[in-house]
Design a protein around this motif. Sequence first.
Motif, short mmCIF file in Angstrom:
data_model
loop_
_atom_site.label_atom_id
_atom_site.label_comp_id
_atom_site.label_asym_id
_atom_site.label_seq_id
_atom_site.Cartn_x
_atom_site.Cartn_y
_atom_site.Cartn_z
N ARG A 52 0.86 -1.18 0.00
CA ARG A 52 0.00 0.00 0.00
C ARG A 52 0.90 1.23 0.00
NH1 ARG A 52 -5.24 -1.51 0.39
NH2 ARG A 52 -5.81 -3.14 1.85
N GLY A 53 0.34 2.33 -0.49
CA GLY A 53 1.10 3.56 -0.51
C GLY A 53 0.35 4.66 -1.21
N LYS A 54 1.09 5.70 -1.55
CA LYS A 54 0.49 6.86 -2.21
C LYS A 54 0.55 6.65 -3.72
CE LYS A 54 0.92 11.79 -2.66
NZ LYS A 54 0.11 12.71 -2.05
N VAL A 55 -0.64 6.62 -4.34
CA VAL A 55 -0.73 6.39 -5.78
C VAL A 55 -1.05 7.72 -6.48
CG1 VAL A 55 -3.18 5.72 -5.71
CG2 VAL A 55 -1.74 4.94 -7.58
N LYS A 56 -0.40 7.96 -7.58
CA LYS A 56 -0.65 9.17 -8.36
C LYS A 56 -1.97 9.03 -9.13
CE LYS A 56 3.29 11.35 -7.64
NZ LYS A 56 3.38 12.61 -6.98
N LYS A 57 -2.73 10.11 -9.15
CA LYS A 57 -4.00 10.11 -9.90
C LYS A 57 -3.76 10.23 -11.39
CE LYS A 57 -6.82 11.84 -6.14
NZ LYS A 57 -7.67 12.92 -5.64
N LYS A 58 -2.68 10.93 -11.76
CA LYS A 58 -2.38 11.16 -13.16
C LYS A 58 -1.65 9.94 -13.75
CE LYS A 58 0.22 14.27 -16.11
NZ LYS A 58 1.22 15.33 -16.15
N PRO A 59 -2.05 9.48 -14.93
CA PRO A 59 -1.33 8.35 -15.55
C PRO A 59 0.13 8.70 -15.82
CG PRO A 59 -3.37 8.82 -16.74
CD PRO A 59 -3.17 9.93 -15.76
N PHE A 60 1.01 7.73 -15.61
CA PHE A 60 2.43 7.92 -15.91
C PHE A 60 2.72 7.52 -17.36
CE2 PHE A 60 6.84 6.37 -16.03
CZ PHE A 60 7.48 7.56 -15.71
N GLY A 61 1.94 6.59 -17.89
CA GLY A 61 2.16 6.13 -19.25
C GLY A 61 1.25 4.95 -19.56
N TYR A 62 1.45 4.41 -20.74
CA TYR A 62 0.64 3.31 -21.24
C TYR A 62 1.54 2.28 -21.92
CZ TYR A 62 -3.07 6.77 -20.74
OH TYR A 62 -3.92 7.71 -20.24
N PHE A 63 1.13 1.01 -21.86
CA PHE A 63 1.81 -0.02 -22.64
C PHE A 63 0.79 -1.04 -23.13
CE2 PHE A 63 1.97 -1.94 -18.41
CZ PHE A 63 1.83 -3.30 -18.64
N THR A 64 1.17 -1.78 -24.15
CA THR A 64 0.28 -2.79 -24.72
C THR A 64 0.89 -4.18 -24.51
OG1 THR A 64 1.35 -2.43 -26.85
CG2 THR A 64 -0.74 -1.31 -26.50
N TYR A 65 0.02 -5.17 -24.42
CA TYR A 65 0.47 -6.56 -24.35
C TYR A 65 -0.68 -7.45 -24.77
CZ TYR A 65 -2.03 -7.96 -20.07
OH TYR A 65 -3.00 -8.29 -19.15
N LEU A 66 -0.39 -8.73 -24.98
CA LEU A 66 -1.40 -9.70 -25.35
C LEU A 66 -1.77 -10.52 -24.12
CD1 LEU A 66 0.06 -10.89 -28.75
CD2 LEU A 66 -1.87 -9.34 -28.36
N LYS A 67 -3.03 -10.45 -23.73
CA LYS A 67 -3.53 -11.18 -22.56
C LYS A 67 -3.93 -12.58 -22.98
CE LYS A 67 -5.51 -11.80 -18.48
NZ LYS A 67 -4.69 -12.03 -17.30
N GLY A 69 -7.41 -20.11 -24.17
CA GLY A 69 -6.24 -20.20 -25.03
C GLY A 69 -6.11 -19.05 -26.01
N GLY A 70 -7.19 -18.27 -26.16
CA GLY A 70 -7.14 -17.12 -27.05
C GLY A 70 -6.32 -15.99 -26.45
N ARG A 71 -5.98 -15.03 -27.29
CA ARG A 71 -5.23 -13.87 -26.83
C ARG A 71 -5.93 -12.62 -27.30
NH1 ARG A 71 0.97 -15.05 -28.11
NH2 ARG A 71 1.42 -14.79 -25.92
N VAL A 72 -5.97 -11.63 -26.42
CA VAL A 72 -6.57 -10.34 -26.76
C VAL A 72 -5.59 -9.22 -26.43
CG1 VAL A 72 -8.96 -11.13 -26.43
CG2 VAL A 72 -7.72 -10.12 -24.52
N PRO A 73 -5.56 -8.19 -27.28
CA PRO A 73 -4.68 -7.07 -26.98
C PRO A 73 -5.24 -6.21 -25.85
CG PRO A 73 -5.82 -6.70 -29.05
CD PRO A 73 -6.22 -8.05 -28.56
N CYS A 74 -4.36 -5.79 -24.96
CA CYS A 74 -4.74 -4.92 -23.84
C CYS A 74 -3.87 -3.67 -23.85
CB CYS A 74 -4.54 -5.64 -22.50
SG CYS A 74 -5.69 -6.98 -22.21
N ILE A 75 -4.49 -2.57 -23.51
CA ILE A 75 -3.77 -1.33 -23.30
C ILE A 75 -3.82 -1.06 -21.80
CG2 ILE A 75 -3.69 1.15 -23.75
CD1 ILE A 75 -5.01 0.52 -26.47
N VAL A 76 -2.65 -0.91 -21.21
CA VAL A 76 -2.55 -0.77 -19.76
C VAL A 76 -2.15 0.66 -19.41
CG1 VAL A 76 -1.44 -1.64 -17.66
CG2 VAL A 76 -1.82 -3.18 -19.60
N GLU A 77 -2.96 1.28 -18.54
CA GLU A 77 -2.69 2.64 -18.06
C GLU A 77 -1.94 2.50 -16.73
OE1 GLU A 77 -5.99 5.56 -18.45
OE2 GLU A 77 -5.69 5.76 -16.28
N LEU A 78 -0.73 3.06 -16.68
CA LEU A 78 0.14 2.93 -15.51
C LEU A 78 0.08 4.13 -14.58
CD1 LEU A 78 3.54 1.68 -16.93
CD2 LEU A 78 2.26 0.61 -15.11
#
Length: 177
Positions: free
Chosen positions: A93-108, A113-122
Amino acid sequence: MASSVSVQKKALRHTETFLSELASHADTLLRGRAYEQYAAICYRRGSEQADAEVLLVTSRESGRWVVPKGWPIKGKKPHEVAAIEAFEEAGVRGKVKKKPFGYFTYLKQLADGGRVPCIVELRLLEVDRTFQDFPERGQRRVEWVSFIEAANRVREPELKGLLLAAERKIRKAKGRK
Protein backbone atom coordinates in the motif's frame (compact mmCIF):
# COMPACT_ATOMS: atom_id res chain seq x y z
CA MET A 1 31.50 -9.33 -20.11
CA ALA A 2 30.30 -12.28 -22.18
CA SER A 3 27.45 -12.92 -19.75
CA SER A 4 26.28 -9.31 -20.05
CA VAL A 5 26.24 -9.57 -23.85
CA SER A 6 24.43 -12.90 -23.58
CA VAL A 7 21.77 -11.38 -21.33
CA GLN A 8 21.31 -8.46 -23.74
CA LYS A 9 20.97 -10.80 -26.75
CA LYS A 10 18.42 -12.91 -24.90
CA ALA A 11 16.42 -9.80 -23.95
CA LEU A 12 16.52 -8.62 -27.56
CA ARG A 13 15.22 -12.01 -28.79
CA HIS A 14 12.35 -11.84 -26.27
CA THR A 15 11.51 -8.29 -27.38
CA GLU A 16 11.55 -9.26 -31.07
CA THR A 17 9.30 -12.27 -30.38
CA PHE A 18 6.89 -10.11 -28.39
CA LEU A 19 6.75 -7.44 -31.11
CA SER A 20 6.06 -9.98 -33.83
CA GLU A 21 3.24 -11.50 -31.75
CA LEU A 22 1.77 -8.04 -31.06
CA ALA A 23 2.07 -7.12 -34.76
CA SER A 24 -0.26 -10.00 -35.63
CA HIS A 25 -2.94 -8.14 -33.63
CA ALA A 26 -2.21 -4.69 -35.09
CA ASP A 27 -5.50 -4.52 -36.97
CA THR A 28 -7.42 -5.12 -33.74
CA LEU A 29 -5.43 -2.45 -31.89
CA LEU A 30 -5.83 0.07 -34.71
CA ARG A 31 -9.59 -0.47 -34.80
CA GLY A 32 -9.73 0.29 -31.07
CA ARG A 33 -10.77 -3.23 -30.11
CA ALA A 34 -8.43 -3.59 -27.20
CA TYR A 35 -9.22 -4.16 -23.57
CA GLU A 36 -8.18 -1.64 -20.94
CA GLN A 37 -6.40 -2.46 -17.71
CA TYR A 38 -4.88 -0.40 -14.90
CA ALA A 39 -1.50 -1.00 -13.29
CA ALA A 40 0.97 0.38 -10.78
CA ILE A 41 4.71 0.83 -10.84
CA CYS A 42 5.22 0.23 -7.13
CA TYR A 43 8.49 1.65 -5.84
CA ARG A 44 10.29 2.50 -2.66
CA ARG A 45 13.01 5.08 -2.28
CA GLY A 46 16.39 3.96 -1.08
CA SER A 47 18.51 5.57 1.58
CA GLU A 48 20.77 8.46 0.62
CA GLN A 49 23.28 6.06 -0.94
CA ALA A 50 20.86 3.49 -2.36
CA ASP A 51 18.76 3.81 -5.46
CA ALA A 52 15.02 3.31 -5.51
CA GLU A 53 13.67 -0.19 -6.06
CA VAL A 54 10.62 -1.36 -7.98
CA LEU A 55 8.31 -4.25 -7.19
CA LEU A 56 7.68 -6.97 -9.75
CA VAL A 57 5.26 -9.88 -9.53
CA THR A 58 4.89 -12.97 -11.66
CA SER A 59 1.74 -13.55 -13.64
CA ARG A 60 -0.33 -16.49 -12.46
CA GLU A 61 -0.70 -18.03 -15.92
CA SER A 62 2.77 -17.85 -17.48
CA GLY A 63 5.00 -16.91 -14.56
CA ARG A 64 6.52 -14.00 -16.49
CA TRP A 65 7.54 -10.85 -14.60
CA VAL A 66 4.97 -8.02 -14.67
CA VAL A 67 3.75 -5.07 -12.63
CA PRO A 68 0.52 -5.43 -10.62
CA LYS A 69 -2.41 -4.81 -12.95
CA GLY A 70 -6.05 -5.64 -13.40
CA TRP A 71 -9.36 -5.00 -15.07
CA PRO A 72 -11.57 -1.96 -14.40
CA ILE A 73 -13.72 -2.20 -11.28
CA LYS A 74 -17.20 -0.70 -11.38
CA GLY A 75 -17.39 2.43 -9.22
CA LYS A 76 -13.60 2.75 -8.88
CA LYS A 77 -11.34 5.30 -10.57
CA PRO A 78 -8.29 4.03 -12.49
CA HIS A 79 -5.81 5.10 -9.79
CA GLU A 80 -7.93 3.31 -7.16
CA VAL A 81 -7.91 0.11 -9.26
CA ALA A 82 -4.12 0.32 -9.57
CA ALA A 83 -3.81 0.61 -5.78
CA ILE A 84 -6.22 -2.30 -5.20
CA GLU A 85 -4.27 -4.52 -7.61
CA ALA A 86 -0.98 -3.60 -5.93
CA PHE A 87 -2.35 -4.80 -2.59
CA GLU A 88 -4.09 -7.93 -3.93
CA GLU A 89 -1.17 -9.12 -6.07
CA ALA A 90 1.84 -7.91 -4.07
CA GLY A 91 0.70 -6.92 -0.58
CA VAL A 92 1.73 -3.27 -0.76
CA ARG A 93 0.00 0.00 0.00
CA GLY A 94 1.10 3.56 -0.51
CA LYS A 95 0.49 6.86 -2.21
CA VAL A 96 -0.73 6.39 -5.78
CA LYS A 97 -0.65 9.17 -8.36
CA LYS A 98 -4.00 10.11 -9.90
CA LYS A 99 -2.38 11.16 -13.16
CA PRO A 100 -1.33 8.35 -15.55
CA PHE A 101 2.43 7.92 -15.91
CA GLY A 102 2.16 6.13 -19.25
CA TYR A 103 0.64 3.31 -21.24
CA PHE A 104 1.81 -0.02 -22.64
CA THR A 105 0.28 -2.79 -24.72
CA TYR A 106 0.47 -6.56 -24.35
CA LEU A 107 -1.40 -9.70 -25.35
CA LYS A 108 -3.53 -11.18 -22.56
CA GLN A 109 -3.71 -14.96 -22.58
CA LEU A 110 -7.31 -16.01 -21.93
CA ALA A 111 -8.47 -19.18 -20.17
CA ASP A 112 -9.72 -20.58 -23.50
CA GLY A 113 -6.24 -20.20 -25.03
CA GLY A 114 -7.14 -17.12 -27.05
CA ARG A 115 -5.23 -13.87 -26.83
CA VAL A 116 -6.57 -10.34 -26.76
CA PRO A 117 -4.68 -7.07 -26.98
CA CYS A 118 -4.74 -4.92 -23.84
CA ILE A 119 -3.77 -1.33 -23.30
CA VAL A 120 -2.55 -0.77 -19.76
CA GLU A 121 -2.69 2.64 -18.06
CA LEU A 122 0.14 2.93 -15.51
CA ARG A 123 0.26 4.89 -12.26
CA LEU A 124 3.22 5.48 -9.96
CA LEU A 125 2.69 4.19 -6.42
CA GLU A 126 5.18 5.03 -3.68
CA VAL A 127 5.01 2.13 -1.23
CA ASP A 128 4.90 2.95 2.46
CA ARG A 129 3.59 -0.37 3.84
CA THR A 130 4.11 -4.02 2.99
CA PHE A 131 1.98 -6.90 4.22
CA GLN A 132 2.87 -10.57 4.69
CA ASP A 133 -0.74 -11.60 4.19
CA PHE A 134 -2.56 -10.52 1.01
CA PRO A 135 -5.17 -12.08 -1.30
CA GLU A 136 -2.85 -13.55 -3.97
CA ARG A 137 -0.01 -14.59 -1.65
CA GLY A 138 1.31 -17.97 -2.73
CA GLN A 139 -0.03 -17.54 -6.27
CA ARG A 140 2.77 -15.23 -7.43
CA ARG A 141 6.39 -14.48 -6.74
CA VAL A 142 7.06 -10.94 -5.52
CA GLU A 143 10.51 -9.30 -5.70
CA TRP A 144 12.03 -5.87 -5.12
CA VAL A 145 14.66 -5.18 -7.79
CA SER A 146 16.48 -2.25 -9.36
CA PHE A 147 14.67 -0.49 -12.17
CA ILE A 148 17.31 -1.71 -14.61
CA GLU A 149 16.80 -5.32 -13.48
CA ALA A 150 13.04 -4.85 -13.78
CA ALA A 151 13.40 -3.52 -17.33
CA ASN A 152 15.48 -6.60 -18.18
CA ARG A 153 12.89 -8.98 -16.69
CA VAL A 154 9.66 -7.67 -18.20
CA ARG A 155 8.74 -8.72 -21.71
CA GLU A 156 6.86 -5.69 -23.02
CA PRO A 157 9.16 -3.13 -24.73
CA GLU A 158 6.96 -0.15 -23.80
CA LEU A 159 6.94 -1.23 -20.15
CA LYS A 160 10.74 -1.56 -20.21
CA GLY A 161 11.00 2.08 -21.31
CA LEU A 162 8.44 3.26 -18.77
CA LEU A 163 10.31 1.55 -15.93
CA LEU A 164 13.51 3.34 -16.90
CA ALA A 165 11.65 6.65 -17.27
CA ALA A 166 10.10 6.13 -13.82
CA GLU A 167 13.55 5.64 -12.30
CA ARG A 168 14.77 8.90 -13.84
CA LYS A 169 11.69 10.74 -12.58
CA ILE A 170 12.06 9.34 -9.05
CA ARG A 171 15.81 10.07 -8.94
CA LYS A 172 15.18 13.62 -10.13
CA ALA A 173 12.45 14.14 -7.49
CA LYS A 174 14.74 12.69 -4.78
CA GLY A 175 17.42 15.22 -5.73
CA ARG A 176 14.98 18.08 -5.06
CA LYS A 177 14.23 16.95 -1.51
